[in-house]
Design an enzyme around this catalytic site. Structure first.
Site, short mmCIF file in Angstrom:
data_model
loop_
_atom_site.label_atom_id
_atom_site.label_comp_id
_atom_site.label_asym_id
_atom_site.label_seq_id
_atom_site.Cartn_x
_atom_site.Cartn_y
_atom_site.Cartn_z
N SER A 448 0.83 -1.21 0.00
CA SER A 448 0.00 0.00 0.00
C SER A 448 0.86 1.26 0.00
O SER A 448 0.64 2.18 -0.79
CB SER A 448 -0.93 0.01 1.22
OG SER A 448 -1.83 -1.07 1.19
N ARG A 471 0.46 8.44 5.47
CA ARG A 471 -0.52 7.82 6.38
C ARG A 471 -1.93 8.38 6.13
O ARG A 471 -2.92 7.64 6.18
CB ARG A 471 -0.11 8.08 7.82
CG ARG A 471 1.00 7.19 8.31
CD ARG A 471 0.45 5.98 9.01
NE ARG A 471 1.49 5.02 9.34
CZ ARG A 471 1.26 3.85 9.92
NH1 ARG A 471 0.02 3.50 10.21
NH2 ARG A 471 2.23 3.02 10.18
N HIS A 474 -3.21 6.83 3.04
CA HIS A 474 -3.53 5.42 3.31
C HIS A 474 -4.87 5.30 4.03
O HIS A 474 -5.67 4.41 3.73
CB HIS A 474 -2.41 4.82 4.17
CG HIS A 474 -2.59 3.36 4.46
ND1 HIS A 474 -2.93 2.90 5.71
CD2 HIS A 474 -2.47 2.26 3.67
CE1 HIS A 474 -3.01 1.58 5.68
NE2 HIS A 474 -2.73 1.16 4.46
#
Length: 640
Positions: A448, A471, A474
């Site tokens: 990812s 982050r 994500h």
């Protein structure tokens, strides 16, 4: 072997038009983005009576009239003069090159862009020494308002910048965007022109080689430029953002955004848009470097009316329009440098290009190796040669090709092959059936993050900021959100240091608190959410506010040096700023990511502009508890 294309080194003007394959190319040069509707109507009329009726909107946010006849040149110049669009002479016209925030003066900005622009125009027009600047040398002014210009390149940038809550200007030389000369708005023009004079001084004797600021910075270094200008630079992290296509095209609260393939409008299109601006809008058009025209208005209802009308003419009104995935130069026979026609390929290849990349320009078609239509790299670039097109992967028109001499069917096959390769690449081996999905959690995380780093635009972030951005992407599943993440200087370092020192994490919503991974916290930090405290309902009723805002009253004794994470309620963020106004202790850092349609965008901009506490925001309506918690998790640990 094809002869090298000729580099002109200057752009066409009204007083110095450029000879092209379809006649003279004449630029109706505006100073700034604003074009009155009546002036747009007259430019359209000039394009028809003096040219071939085609008008190109350039990357420099200028309208270029094509096919102007030699016998009609004088008439065209006289009519532009009556509109106030003709400089006093060709030398002055050549140096008045500006890109300005498209909505400057209509939407609120942090600085007065038009005031800075007026100073630049005056000095450039009056100082004979500055007339020696090359014809493509330009200035950019980003006022910090909507539709940021982060991805637009030019020689000297003037960006709105907040320094302890005060609006300042960061003057940046291209080639060294990690350094800036921070000055007051009143001193911004003088600082930019000092850099321009230093550029002229350093390039003496190497004028043809050193035609842009980035080449001078590369040759001598920024310190030499600063010394020649009598200035001192400082480390700089820009908060200037890049406007996305979804922010530019379509109906918005303040404008309607309309485009045409590769910026090629017909005179009738421009006249039609001028009519819409007069009927529904503010009586003006705004020219942009994205080959789009904005029609300012005072309501989204008016914007929707204009978009419906523009769509009926076949213009681009939607960020998902496949035609935005392709950009092409004028090509042959219009450009004498081009070896083949280019625009005939656009409509045919647009659907394929959109499959190559879901956003932005995926395919650049160039008539020669100069690549005028797109100086930046593209996923796929086609360059015309004598015996077909060369294909370049992830590069510019002048780069080495992967394939050569392609015909129309071979081009389609090559693009299809790249799409297929991209579709199968993530898993490494072919997957068949539900039993083949990836089960290993660590592998999923690693894959990812690799995909995010391959697809998102992360270049502008410092390493400690990039971890946070990755982050957030994500958590949201949106690589495009990278363009909306803005850090105030030093925010990531301040937040991480506070967490290492044991600072509590104060959250506006339980979902934020639950999303914080306790194992990542470096000092067993307290994670606090007071929303469900029994006292909150009474505080909200007493204050006539939301429970989310009232819950912050219970933070006062823990605010000093804390890390605040707001991922739900705009009212909570507004209330936090009010608490600071009332003298409450300052937290170490704020993660400001409330989500929603009412107040979310405004509260985040207010926090960024406030300047008293380092902050990271996700601009606009986007946000949420998952993003805020992801930011905390990234700041809490250096581990991926």
């Amino acid at each position: 072997m094809s002869a090298a294309p000729k580099i002109q080194g200057w752009c066409p003007g009204a007083l110095r038009p450029m000879q092209s394959g379809d006649g003279l190319l004449l630029r109706a040069k505006t100073i700034g983005p604003r074009l009155a509707a009546e002036n747009a109507l007259e430019i359209a009329a000039i394009a028809v009576s003096c040219g071939n009726g085609l008008i190109d909107l350039s990357q420099r946010a200028q309208l270029q009239l094509r096919g102007v006849a030699e016998t009609k040149l004088r008439e065209a110049q006289q009519r532009l003069h009556r509109l106030g669009l003709l400089a006093r002479d060709a030398a002055t016209e050549s140096v008045l090159n500006f890109i300005v925030s498209p909505l400057a003066g209509f939407a609120k900005g942090a600085i007065d862009a038009h005031g800075v622009l007026s100073q630049l125009v005056r000095e450039l027009s009056e100082d004979a020494a500055l007339l020696a600047l090359p014809g493509k040398f330009g200035f950019l002014i980003d006022d910090g308002g909507p539709l940021g210009l982060a991805e637009v390149t030019t020689d000297i940038r003037l960006e709105a910048y907040f320094d302890n809550g005060a609006a300042r200007v960061a003057v940046v030389a291209d080639g060294a965007r990690d350094q800036a000369f921070i000055v007051s708005p009143e001193a911004a023009a003088a600082t930019a022109l000092a850099l321009a004079r230093a550029f002229l001084s350093l390039r003496k004797g190497r004028e043809f080689e050193l035609r842009r600021m980035r080449s001078v910075v590369a040759a001598f270094g920024l310190d030499a430029v600063a010394s020649a200008a009598g200035l001192a630079s400082a480390p700089y992290r820009s908060s200037c953002r890049a406007a996305g296509a979804d922010e530019i095209f379509g109906a918005h609260a303040l404008f309607a955004g309309v485009g045409a393939p590769s910026g090629r409008f017909r005179a009738g299109d421009l006249a039609f848009l001028a009519g819409l601006a007069a009927k529904y809008g503010a009586g003006e058009l705004r020219l942009t470097p994205w080959r789009a025209i904005l029609l300012p208005c005072r309501s989204e209802k008016s914007a929707r009316e204009m978009i419906r009308a523009a769509a009926s003419r076949g213009l681009i009104v939607d960020a998902d329009d496949a035609r935005l995935a392709v950009v092409a130069c004028s090509g042959a026979p219009e450009c004498p440098q081009a070896l083949r026609a280019t625009r005939g390929e656009m409509d045919r290849l647009a659907p394929l290009a959109r499959r190559v990349a879901s956003g932005g320009v995926a395919l650049h078609i160039s008539g020669c190796a100069k690549g005028c239509a797109m100086p930046a790299p593209a996923r796929i670039t086609l360059v015309a040669r004598e015996h077909g097109f060369d294909l370049i992967d992830n590069g510019r028109a002048g780069d080495a090709p992967s394939l050569t001499g392609l015909g129309p069917k071979e081009i389609e096959d090559a693009i299809e092959a790249r799409i297929t390769r991209a579709d199968t690449k993530p898993t490494g081996a072919a997957m068949s059936g539900a039993s083949s999905y990836i089960r290993d959690g660590a592998a999923i995380y690693a894959r990812s993050f690799a995909i995010i780093r391959a697809e998102a635009r992360l270049e502008r972030f410092a390493p400690e900021e990039e971890r946070v951005a990755v982050r957030i992407i994500h958590a949201s599943g949106m690589v495009e959100v990278a363009d909306d993440i803005i850090f105030s200087p030093g925010m990531a370092r301040a937040a991480s240091a506070a967490l290492r020192a044991g600072a509590p994490v104060l959250c506006d919503a339980n979902m934020v608190a639950h999303g914080v991974t306790r194992a990542r916290l470096p000092a067993n930090n307290d994670v606090v959410c007071t929303l469900t405290d029994p006292r909150v309902a009474a505080l909200a009723a007493k204050g006539g506010t939301t429970r989310s805002a009232a819950a912050l009253e219970l933070w006062r004794e823990r605010l000093d040096g804390a890390v605040v994470a707001i991922g739900n309620a705009p009212t909570a963020l507004f209330r936090l700023l009010e608490l600071l106004d009332e003298g409450a202790p300052r937290p170490a850092a704020i993660i400001a990511m409330p989500v929603g349609f009412v107040g979310a965008a405004e509260s985040k901009e207010a926090a960024l502009a406030d300047g008293r506490v380092p902050v990271v925001i996700v601009r606009g309506r986007k946000g949420g508890s998952a993003m805020a918690a992801a930011a905390i998790n990234a700041l809490a640990s250096d581990e991926e």
